[in-house]
Design a protein around this motif. Structure first.
Motif, PDB file in Angstrom:
ATOM      1  N   UNK A 175      52.323 -17.303  -8.204  1.00  0.00           N
ATOM      2  CA  UNK A 175      52.268 -15.857  -8.078  1.00  0.00           C
ATOM      3  C   UNK A 175      50.850 -15.337  -8.030  1.00  0.00           C
ATOM      4  N   UNK A 176      50.706 -14.189  -7.396  1.00  0.00           N
ATOM      5  CA  UNK A 176      49.413 -13.507  -7.315  1.00  0.00           C
ATOM      6  C   UNK A 176      49.640 -12.035  -7.580  1.00  0.00           C
ATOM      7  N   UNK A 177      48.730 -11.432  -8.311  1.00  0.00           N
ATOM      8  CA  UNK A 177      48.807 -10.011  -8.611  1.00  0.00           C
ATOM      9  C   UNK A 177      47.514  -9.339  -8.178  1.00  0.00           C
ATOM     10  N   UNK A 178      47.545  -8.646  -7.041  1.00  0.00           N
ATOM     11  CA  UNK A 178      46.353  -7.878  -6.623  1.00  0.00           C
ATOM     12  C   UNK A 178      46.292  -6.596  -7.460  1.00  0.00           C
ATOM     13  N   UNK A 223      43.080   6.540  -6.458  1.00  0.00           N
ATOM     14  CA  UNK A 223      41.630   6.393  -6.301  1.00  0.00           C
ATOM     15  C   UNK A 223      41.287   4.932  -6.036  1.00  0.00           C
ATOM     16  N   UNK A 224      40.195   4.678  -5.297  1.00  0.00           N
ATOM     17  CA  UNK A 224      39.762   3.295  -5.071  1.00  0.00           C
ATOM     18  C   UNK A 224      39.410   2.618  -6.399  1.00  0.00           C
ATOM     19  N   UNK A 225      39.639   1.329  -6.447  1.00  0.00           N
ATOM     20  CA  UNK A 225      39.299   0.563  -7.647  1.00  0.00           C
ATOM     21  C   UNK A 225      38.651  -0.756  -7.226  1.00  0.00           C
ATOM     22  N   UNK A 226      37.794  -1.270  -8.066  1.00  0.00           N
ATOM     23  CA  UNK A 226      37.101  -2.518  -7.754  1.00  0.00           C
ATOM     24  C   UNK A 226      38.103  -3.682  -7.654  1.00  0.00           C
ATOM     25  N   UNK A 227      37.707  -4.727  -6.940  1.00  0.00           N
ATOM     26  CA  UNK A 227      38.604  -5.845  -6.662  1.00  0.00           C
ATOM     27  C   UNK A 227      38.920  -6.625  -7.939  1.00  0.00           C
ATOM     28  N   UNK A 228      40.210  -6.785  -8.225  1.00  0.00           N
ATOM     29  CA  UNK A 228      40.688  -7.621  -9.330  1.00  0.00           C
ATOM     30  C   UNK A 228      41.998  -8.249  -8.866  1.00  0.00           C
ATOM     31  N   UNK A 229      42.005  -9.572  -8.813  1.00  0.00           N
ATOM     32  CA  UNK A 229      43.217 -10.283  -8.405  1.00  0.00           C
ATOM     33  C   UNK A 229      43.475 -11.408  -9.398  1.00  0.00           C
ATOM     34  N   UNK A 266      49.256 -20.978 -16.021  1.00  0.00           N
ATOM     35  CA  UNK A 266      47.794 -20.917 -16.104  1.00  0.00           C
ATOM     36  C   UNK A 266      47.323 -19.780 -15.202  1.00  0.00           C
ATOM     37  N   UNK A 267      46.446 -18.952 -15.732  1.00  0.00           N
ATOM     38  CA  UNK A 267      45.950 -17.814 -14.958  1.00  0.00           C
ATOM     39  C   UNK A 267      44.467 -17.946 -14.662  1.00  0.00           C
ATOM     40  N   UNK A 268      44.110 -17.405 -13.530  1.00  0.00           N
ATOM     41  CA  UNK A 268      42.719 -17.351 -13.102  1.00  0.00           C
ATOM     42  C   UNK A 268      42.544 -15.986 -12.450  1.00  0.00           C
ATOM     43  N   UNK A 269      41.464 -15.298 -12.759  1.00  0.00           N
ATOM     44  CA  UNK A 269      41.246 -13.958 -12.210  1.00  0.00           C
ATOM     45  C   UNK A 269      39.945 -13.898 -11.432  1.00  0.00           C
ATOM     46  N   UNK A 270      40.004 -13.274 -10.272  1.00  0.00           N
ATOM     47  CA  UNK A 270      38.815 -12.988  -9.465  1.00  0.00           C
ATOM     48  C   UNK A 270      38.514 -11.508  -9.678  1.00  0.00           C
ATOM     49  N   UNK A 271      37.342 -11.227 -10.262  1.00  0.00           N
ATOM     50  CA  UNK A 271      37.022  -9.877 -10.705  1.00  0.00           C
ATOM     51  C   UNK A 271      35.679  -9.425 -10.131  1.00  0.00           C
ATOM     52  N   UNK A 272      35.681  -8.243  -9.537  1.00  0.00           N
ATOM     53  CA  UNK A 272      34.430  -7.604  -9.130  1.00  0.00           C
ATOM     54  C   UNK A 272      33.953  -6.769 -10.314  1.00  0.00           C
ATOM     55  N   UNK A 273      32.766  -7.071 -10.834  1.00  0.00           N
ATOM     56  CA  UNK A 273      32.279  -6.314 -11.989  1.00  0.00           C
ATOM     57  C   UNK A 273      31.774  -4.940 -11.542  1.00  0.00           C
ATOM     58  N   UNK A 274      31.340  -4.148 -12.484  1.00  0.00           N
ATOM     59  CA  UNK A 274      30.941  -2.768 -12.185  1.00  0.00           C
ATOM     60  C   UNK A 274      29.688  -2.683 -11.335  1.00  0.00           C
TER      61      UNK A 274
END
Length: 196
Positions: free
Chosen positions: A94-97, A108-114, A140-148
């Motif tokens: 599974x993937x959660x954008x 509103x736009x939000x930074x990338x987090x998947x 097991x989870x892994x997150x790709x996160x765009x920081x501020x």
């Protein structure tokens, strides 16, 4: 004056003895309990506690992270994460954008987090057969996160407390858990580098 100082030291001495009497049973109990734990338990908790002290954030102490190479796009990292997981035969369940959900709800736009979810069902079954509490670690989870600041990071759960934090796991389960840990760290590392 000397009598006052002597009385003050006497009071401090009595308080120290009382503190020792009150605290020593707890110290003894903790020491005895840790003797039953995995040999790496104390190092695992000390490392986590140092991170909490350094960052002031308990969540920081429970994850591993890697900054993504700045030359990589979100799509390249996404593709690499999936490729490396597939290479290790760990199923993408599974993937959660998350950013899209936040945008849909807030308008509103939000930074990338998947968030990516990976699982090997047979390993999961072994963990659950040992303790149903492992269900909270699955998949097991892994997150790709765009920081501020716009930089990309990959996060995954620090599995060391699960593997080493208590009484030793049965050898077969421990070996399988270490294998999953190594896979997740490889996905984290290679995903951050764009290394197919």
């Amino acid at each position: 004056m000397m009598g006052t100082v002597r009385n003050l030291f006497a009071i401090i001495g009595v308080l120290a003895v009382l503190a020792g009497v009150v605290v020593s049973p707890y110290v003894w109990e903790v020491k005895n309990r840790f003797a039953e734990f995995d040999a790496k338990a104390l190092d695992t908790y000390v490392s986590m506690f140092r991170q909490v002290l350094e960052t002031g954030n308990a969540a920081e102490a429970t994850v591993w992270r890697a900054q993504v190479n700045e030359s990589l796009s979100v799509d390249e990292v996404d593709e690499t994460i999936k490729f490396v997981a597939n290479e290790h035969n760990i199923k993408n369940v599974g993937e959660l954008p998350l950013y899209k959900q936040v945008e849909a709800m807030s308008g509103k736009p939000y930074r990338f987090v998947k968030i990516y979810m990976f699982c090997n069902a047979l390993t999961a079954a072994q963990m659950l057969d040992y303790s149903d509490a492992f269900a909270a670690y699955l998949p097991c989870r892994l997150s790709l996160v765009e920081d501020k600041e716009g930089r990309l990071w990959i996060y995954t759960l620090n599995m060391d407390p699960m593997i080493y934090g208590g009484k030793p796991l049965p050898p077969d389960l421990k070996a399988e858990a270490i294998k999953v840990k190594e896979i997740m760290l490889d996905v984290l590392d290679r995903g951050a580098k764009g290394d197919f």
